[in-house]
Enzyme design. Sequence first.
Site, short mmCIF file in Angstrom:
data_model
loop_
_atom_site.label_atom_id
_atom_site.label_comp_id
_atom_site.label_asym_id
_atom_site.label_seq_id
_atom_site.Cartn_x
_atom_site.Cartn_y
_atom_site.Cartn_z
CG HIS A 190 -33.69 -36.21 -13.13
ND1 HIS A 190 -34.09 -36.59 -14.29
CD2 HIS A 190 -32.89 -35.97 -12.33
CE1 HIS A 190 -32.84 -36.66 -14.60
NE2 HIS A 190 -32.03 -36.23 -14.00
CD GLU A 227 -29.11 -36.46 -15.72
OE1 GLU A 227 -29.63 -36.83 -16.40
OE2 GLU A 227 -28.57 -35.84 -13.97
CB SER A 252 -36.88 -38.46 -15.66
OG SER A 252 -35.96 -37.70 -15.80
CG HIS A 277 -29.82 -39.96 -11.90
ND1 HIS A 277 -29.22 -40.23 -12.88
CD2 HIS A 277 -30.59 -38.99 -12.14
CE1 HIS A 277 -28.59 -39.28 -13.01
NE2 HIS A 277 -30.00 -38.50 -12.55
#
Length: 252
Positions: free
Chosen positions: A113, A159, A178, A118
């Site tokens: 993730h 997010e 993700s 990110h």
Amino acid sequence: MLAILDRKTQQDDENRAVWRHLFERQSRLVQRRACPEFLAGLKRLDFSPDRVPDLEQVSDQLEAITGWRLAPVDGFLDDGSFFRYLAARRFPVTWWLRPWAKLDYLQEPDLFHDLFGHVPLLSHPVFANYMQAYGEGGLKAERLGALDMIARLYWYTVEFGLIDQGDGPRIHGAGILSSKGEVLHSLDAPLPMRRPFDLKRILRTRYHIDRFQSTYFVISSFEQLFAATAPDFTALYAELAGLPEYDPEDRL
């Protein structure tokens, strides 16, 4: 420490297999759904299904591009520590990788993730500056008792954010990028609302942590996001403090 943790991860057969499976699957899914800036970052950092990225090497690459480095952590950080990392242009990366048994759902972040979702956008200068500014703003929000509102900004942008630069919505949020299910849900499902970016609405809107999102907010550019969130939020927090919150399903 970065290199030691990463070598251990790379030498574990299950971790290598999990990384390969997730990387190949998500790369296929997001190829036509992710924003160009994310795809460019993924290519620029030379991520590959053949190896778990070396955290020290990625840090060196990022530092040369935007001044960011990675910091390995065990999982969730307290708010103050998280904000301080970001304000110092350090992105916390969870060093462990999910097991096969939890391939498609985790409530906590893992290495995939953090790295896949990110890190590529941290190579984009405007987004990189936004993340540092968010960290600085988070420290101020902590002092002002506005943690719920600043957390919603992160949730609905970093997010679970979408971006439409004139050719339809694309994904930029790491929580979507993700996740196989959230990629498809965010763009293809008929039920979720996709609202134009509205800072005040975001700060008042709760979110789900245990299911797909009911609402996504869509920016038109990272420049728009940075400009909208650059001013001091002190007066804005005071203005919104007495107003009712929105549920994610609210359509008004």
